[in-house]
Design a protein around this motif. Structure first.
Motif, PDB file in Angstrom:
ATOM      1  N   PRO A   1       0.933  -1.162  -0.008  1.00 40.37           N
ATOM      2  CA  PRO A   1       0.257  -0.130   0.198  1.00 40.37           C
ATOM      3  C   PRO A   1       1.151   1.039  -0.231  1.00 40.37           C
ATOM      4  CG  PRO A   1      -0.584  -1.883   1.996  1.00 40.37           C
ATOM      5  CD  PRO A   1       0.659  -2.087   0.957  1.00 40.37           C
ATOM      6  N   PRO A   2       0.505   1.942  -1.071  1.00 41.95           N
ATOM      7  CA  PRO A   2       1.805   3.426  -0.688  1.00 41.95           C
ATOM      8  C   PRO A   2       1.069   4.273   0.492  1.00 41.95           C
ATOM      9  CG  PRO A   2      -0.439   3.393  -2.650  1.00 41.95           C
ATOM     10  CD  PRO A   2      -0.782   2.383  -1.556  1.00 41.95           C
ATOM     11  N   ARG A   3       2.093   4.814   0.633  1.00 45.68           N
ATOM     12  CA  ARG A   3       1.913   5.320   2.213  1.00 45.68           C
ATOM     13  C   ARG A   3       0.909   7.252   1.714  1.00 45.68           C
ATOM     14  NH1 ARG A   3       3.599  10.607   3.880  1.00 45.68           N
ATOM     15  NH2 ARG A   3       4.899  11.532   1.918  1.00 45.68           N
ATOM     16  N   GLU A   4       0.068   6.903   2.674  1.00 47.57           N
ATOM     17  CA  GLU A   4      -1.196   7.977   2.804  1.00 47.57           C
ATOM     18  C   GLU A   4      -0.862   9.387   3.377  1.00 47.57           C
ATOM     19  OE1 GLU A   4      -5.421   6.510   3.583  1.00 47.57           O
ATOM     20  OE2 GLU A   4      -4.030   5.797   5.194  1.00 47.57           O
ATOM     21  N   ILE A   5      -0.877  10.602   1.754  1.00 44.76           N
ATOM     22  CA  ILE A   5      -0.703  11.313   2.244  1.00 44.76           C
ATOM     23  C   ILE A   5      -1.599  12.039   3.544  1.00 44.76           C
ATOM     24  CG2 ILE A   5      -1.218  14.442   2.144  1.00 44.76           C
ATOM     25  CD1 ILE A   5      -0.649  13.738  -1.480  1.00 44.76           C
ATOM     26  N   SER A   6      -0.230  12.276   4.894  1.00 38.81           N
ATOM     27  CA  SER A   6      -0.856  12.792   6.080  1.00 38.81           C
ATOM     28  C   SER A   6      -0.128  13.889   6.556  1.00 38.81           C
ATOM     29  CB  SER A   6      -1.022  11.415   6.959  1.00 38.81           C
ATOM     30  OG  SER A   6      -0.454  11.750   8.221  1.00 38.81           O
ATOM     31  N   PHE A   7      -0.832  14.991   6.488  1.00 38.96           N
ATOM     32  CA  PHE A   7      -0.881  15.798   7.641  1.00 38.96           C
ATOM     33  C   PHE A   7      -0.837  15.849   9.411  1.00 38.96           C
ATOM     34  CE2 PHE A   7      -1.999  20.765   8.077  1.00 38.96           C
ATOM     35  CZ  PHE A   7      -0.520  20.502   8.218  1.00 38.96           C
TER      36      PHE A   7
ATOM     37  N   GLN B   1      10.557  20.983  -3.697  1.00 42.94           N
ATOM     38  CA  GLN B   1      11.495  21.237  -2.985  1.00 42.94           C
ATOM     39  C   GLN B   1      12.215  21.413  -2.596  1.00 42.94           C
ATOM     40  OE1 GLN B   1      12.136  18.417  -0.224  1.00 42.94           O
ATOM     41  NE2 GLN B   1      13.129  19.928   0.590  1.00 42.94           N
ATOM     42  N   GLN B   2      12.907  21.822  -3.844  1.00 38.62           N
ATOM     43  CA  GLN B   2      14.020  23.321  -3.950  1.00 38.62           C
ATOM     44  C   GLN B   2      13.281  24.686  -3.458  1.00 38.62           C
ATOM     45  OE1 GLN B   2      14.426  23.179  -8.033  1.00 38.62           O
ATOM     46  NE2 GLN B   2      16.482  22.030  -7.934  1.00 38.62           N
ATOM     47  N   GLU B   3      11.759  25.094  -3.641  1.00 36.36           N
ATOM     48  CA  GLU B   3      11.362  26.221  -3.632  1.00 36.36           C
ATOM     49  C   GLU B   3      10.761  26.235  -1.806  1.00 36.36           C
ATOM     50  OE1 GLU B   3       9.049  29.918  -3.969  1.00 36.36           O
ATOM     51  OE2 GLU B   3       9.564  28.496  -5.533  1.00 36.36           O
ATOM     52  N   TYR B   4      10.340  24.927  -1.583  1.00 34.11           N
ATOM     53  CA  TYR B   4      10.266  24.807   0.066  1.00 34.11           C
ATOM     54  C   TYR B   4      11.635  25.308   0.799  1.00 34.11           C
ATOM     55  CZ  TYR B   4       9.425  22.322   4.738  1.00 34.11           C
ATOM     56  OH  TYR B   4       9.470  22.206   5.700  1.00 34.11           O
TER      57      TYR B   4
ATOM     58  N   VAL C   1      12.492  21.287   9.477  1.00 31.16           N
ATOM     59  CA  VAL C   1      11.334  20.032   8.787  1.00 31.16           C
ATOM     60  C   VAL C   1      11.269  20.180   7.737  1.00 31.16           C
ATOM     61  CG1 VAL C   1       9.297  19.893   9.138  1.00 31.16           C
ATOM     62  CG2 VAL C   1       9.996  20.798  10.595  1.00 31.16           C
ATOM     63  N   SER C   2      11.768  18.951   6.869  1.00 33.37           N
ATOM     64  CA  SER C   2      11.831  18.115   5.999  1.00 33.37           C
ATOM     65  C   SER C   2      10.423  18.749   5.005  1.00 33.37           C
ATOM     66  CB  SER C   2      12.068  16.812   5.232  1.00 33.37           C
ATOM     67  OG  SER C   2      10.628  15.708   5.939  1.00 33.37           O
ATOM     68  N   LEU C   3      10.186  18.736   3.968  1.00 33.70           N
ATOM     69  CA  LEU C   3       9.181  18.989   3.488  1.00 33.70           C
ATOM     70  C   LEU C   3       8.129  17.376   3.620  1.00 33.70           C
ATOM     71  CD1 LEU C   3       6.808  20.180   1.486  1.00 33.70           C
ATOM     72  CD2 LEU C   3       8.705  19.896  -1.013  1.00 33.70           C
ATOM     73  N   ARG C   4       8.867  16.256   2.865  1.00 32.44           N
ATOM     74  CA  ARG C   4       8.680  14.712   3.100  1.00 32.44           C
ATOM     75  C   ARG C   4       7.717  14.723   4.187  1.00 32.44           C
ATOM     76  NH1 ARG C   4       9.774   9.813   0.467  1.00 32.44           N
ATOM     77  NH2 ARG C   4      11.215  11.496  -0.597  1.00 32.44           N
ATOM     78  N   GLU C   5       8.386  15.452   5.648  1.00 26.88           N
ATOM     79  CA  GLU C   5       8.196  15.360   6.518  1.00 26.88           C
ATOM     80  C   GLU C   5       6.955  15.388   7.087  1.00 26.88           C
ATOM     81  OE1 GLU C   5       9.247  15.917  11.166  1.00 26.88           O
ATOM     82  OE2 GLU C   5      10.696  16.243   9.536  1.00 26.88           O
ATOM     83  N   LEU C   6       6.241  17.238   6.501  1.00 26.91           N
ATOM     84  CA  LEU C   6       4.761  16.984   6.579  1.00 26.91           C
ATOM     85  C   LEU C   6       3.780  16.678   5.955  1.00 26.91           C
ATOM     86  CD1 LEU C   6       5.793  21.489   5.902  1.00 26.91           C
ATOM     87  CD2 LEU C   6       5.299  20.456   8.092  1.00 26.91           C
ATOM     88  N   GLY C   7       4.119  15.845   5.037  1.00 26.60           N
ATOM     89  CA  GLY C   7       2.872  15.165   4.424  1.00 26.60           C
ATOM     90  C   GLY C   7       2.175  15.642   3.706  1.00 26.60           C
ATOM     91  N   LEU C   8       1.981  16.863   2.634  1.00 27.93           N
ATOM     92  CA  LEU C   8       1.094  17.602   2.159  1.00 27.93           C
ATOM     93  C   LEU C   8       1.452  17.693   0.836  1.00 27.93           C
ATOM     94  CD1 LEU C   8       0.989  20.786   4.286  1.00 27.93           C
ATOM     95  CD2 LEU C   8      -0.505  19.289   3.729  1.00 27.93           C
ATOM     96  N   LEU C   9       2.168  16.547   0.117  1.00 27.90           N
ATOM     97  CA  LEU C   9       2.416  15.855  -1.185  1.00 27.90           C
ATOM     98  C   LEU C   9       2.856  14.731  -0.738  1.00 27.90           C
ATOM     99  CD1 LEU C   9       4.094  19.663  -2.192  1.00 27.90           C
ATOM    100  CD2 LEU C   9       2.147  18.291  -2.868  1.00 27.90           C
ATOM    101  N   HIS C  10       2.844  14.202  -2.053  1.00 23.85           N
ATOM    102  CA  HIS C  10       3.380  12.445  -2.540  1.00 23.85           C
ATOM    103  C   HIS C  10       5.253  13.055  -2.598  1.00 23.85           C
ATOM    104  CE1 HIS C  10       4.048   8.398  -3.547  1.00 23.85           C
ATOM    105  NE2 HIS C  10       3.088   8.235  -3.025  1.00 23.85           N
TER     106      HIS C  10
END
Length: 540
Positions: free
Chosen positions: A333-339, A430-433, A441-450
């Motif tokens: 199962p793909p990781r669900e986007i989770s905020f 990622q570059q914009e963030y 806090v990484s963009l991936r860690e926030l979970g708002l984008l796949h």
């Protein structure tokens, strides 16, 4: 009506370069059974609708449509010199023409050859309510907020919301046999949405709607088609179609995800057990094949051969079972986007954060009084044009008031506007963030984008994905006063629910402007209702 036909899409595929958006999709929408199309942003809902109506070429597959289709896209285009009156007149003309034709045929009914033509034309006119079309168009214009706009006004001068409402009014006037809508409620107030819901529920023909509006889906759509891939689907058998309405779909979606996770874990456990068994049994074969060390070599050799044969059979059985499981593996199962992160910075401030008295921006917004203390959450509601967005822009310092006292004492204010833009669309999220926040806090860690979206150019992301990036940048900044303008627009149903939960957990001061009926019905905190300001001398 007997002449109504279904919409059928068979084995439809579409890719942009190496990115596959739709792969062998099947879809059926029957007359009288409105279908709601749902899925994560970027999963292909708008693409599918464009493929169905011929706005884009599909790579493979076939599409069968009813003869007459009414399509309202998110990005609408009209003739350059068209006026509001031209659009509505153009929608009514086929119905007026049919009434004139019926009157002409009625004088020739003595001719047997005319009878079938008359019956067919009468059936079409009856379905489309041709005799009532002008009244229906007038009522649609009123309920959709167009009545005050000059019919001679060019469409190019209308706002995006006004253009959407005009397209919907023309659709209601036409009453086509098939209606395809892409996020139709984004620019509608409650009265307009209720009018659209009634129209669609009464329509005997095909209705296919892509929407994030949870109340709309719950009220209108008897069938839900989910474009998000799932091992068990939403029907328990791998299919993407659920026939129990939206509330039932939500329950089945959660259950299907749980079964998928359990099936994957169980299969991985069995695979690990079999792989270990294969390795252990193979070693037993090796031990059994060693030469005997006693003097009775014949007896020992015979026993060793029997043992080796039995062990070899066990190895083959294990390997065959492994082959079957590995060939038919349950996909992970793909990781669900989770905020899960706080929406705003923890506040240690006390007292007033927002103090407003007699705020007025001419023709845009009027607020007599607003007090907001540190840590409070406020929901701003009101009809389209009442000034919800303008109020947020004033509080953010982006719009200057013509009159009144406005005091905002928050150390750091962040605004998520409805229309986000980035200076360099070739940059990745990622570059914009990283450039905007420098946050640990990484963009991936926030979970708002796949994760797959982090390295793609911002310019190719959907509107919803870009808004989520903008929200991630705000959240990483740890603002003390967070202003959210229609935060659930253009985001997935799952993420909308998680965003609402995050709002409830946030300890900072938050102001949300929203027409989302699902969010509003569950809002536990302070509410400010704003009214349309008096627009002296302004058109519409």
């Amino acid at each position: 009506m007997s002449f109504l036909s279904p919409l059928i899409a068979h084995d439809v595929s579409k890719a942009y370069g190496d990115r596959i958006v739709l792969d062998g999709l099947e879809l059926v929408a029957n007359p009288g059974q409105p279908v709601g199309l749902v899925g994560e942003n970027g999963v292909g809902k708008s693409t599918l609708l464009r493929l169905l109506v011929g706005g884009e070429e599909r790579d493979s597959g076939s599409v069968s449509l009813p003869p007459e289709v009414g399509y309202v896209a998110q990005d609408l285009t009209f003739e350059d010199d068209a006026t509001l009156g031209d659009v509505l007149s153009g929608a009514l003309e086929p119905l007026h023409r049919t009434v004139r034709r019926l009157e002409h045929l009625a004088h020739r009914l003595d001719d047997p050859a005319v009878a079938d033509d008359y019956a067919e034309t009468l059936a079409w006119a009856t379905y489309h309510g041709a005799w009532d079309a002008d009244r229906r168009a007038e009522r649609a214009g009123h309920r959709l907020g167009l009545a005050a706009i000059d019919p001679t006004r060019p469409v190019r001068e209308l706002s995006g919301g006004e253009r959407t409402r005009l397209a919907l009014a023309a659709l209601v006037a036409r009453q086509p046999e098939c209606v395809i809508l892409d996020e139709p409620t984004n620019h509608l107030d409650d009265d307009a949405i209720e009018f659209l819901e009634s129209f669609l529920l009464d329509l005997p023909g095909v209705v296919l709607v892509a929407s994030h509006d949870r109340v709309f889906l719950d009220r209108v759509c008897s069938v839900i088609v989910d474009l998000d891939s799932s091992h068990f689907g939403v029907d328990g058998e791998g299919g993407n179609r659920f026939g129990g309405g939206f509330t039932g779909y939500l329950e089945h979606k959660v259950a299907a995800r749980r079964r998928w996770e359990e099936a994957f874990a169980a299969q991985q456990g069995e695979l690990n057990t079999l792989r270990q068994a294969a390795r252990t049994t193979a070693r037993q074969v090796g031990h059994a094949s060693r030469p005997p060390r006693d003097n009775d070599k014949y007896i020992v050799h015979a026993k060793a051969q029997l043992t080796q044969a039995a062990v070899s059979r066990r190895v083959r059985n294990v390997e065959r079972r492994l082959d079957v499981l590995e060939r038919d593996q349950v996909r992970k199962p793909p990781r669900e986007i989770s905020f899960r992160k706080p929406l705003s910075g923890s506040t240690t401030a006390r007292g007033s954060v927002v103090f407003v008295r007699g705020l007025r921006v001419s023709g845009r917004v009027e607020v007599e009084r607003l007090d907001l203390s540190a840590g409070q959450h406020l929901l701003v509601t009101g009809a389209n044009g009442s000034g919800k967005s303008s109020l947020l822009h004033v509080l953010a310092g982006h719009l200057e008031a013509d009159a009144g006292t406005i005091m905002v004492s928050a150390r750091k204010v962040g605004l998520l506007s409805q229309d986000v833009s980035f200076s360099d669309p070739s940059r990745t999220p990622q570059q914009e963030y990283d450039a905007a926040t420098g946050s640990p806090v990484s963009l991936r860690e926030l979970g708002l984008l796949h994760p797959r979206e982090l390295a793609r150019p911002i310019g190719v992301l959907s509107v919803g994905q870009q808004r989520r990036l903008a929200l991630a940048i705000l959240v990483a900044g740890g603002v003390d006063l967070l202003l959210l303008d229609e935060p659930t627009n253009h985001i997935s149903l799952t993420l909308a629910g998680e965003l609402e939960s995050a709002l409830e957990r946030s300890t900072g001061t938050v102001v949300v402007a929203s027409h989302d009926r699902w969010l509003r019905s569950r809002w536990p905190d302070q509410v400010l209702q704003v009214e349309r300001p008096f627009r002296s001398g302004l058109p519409g």
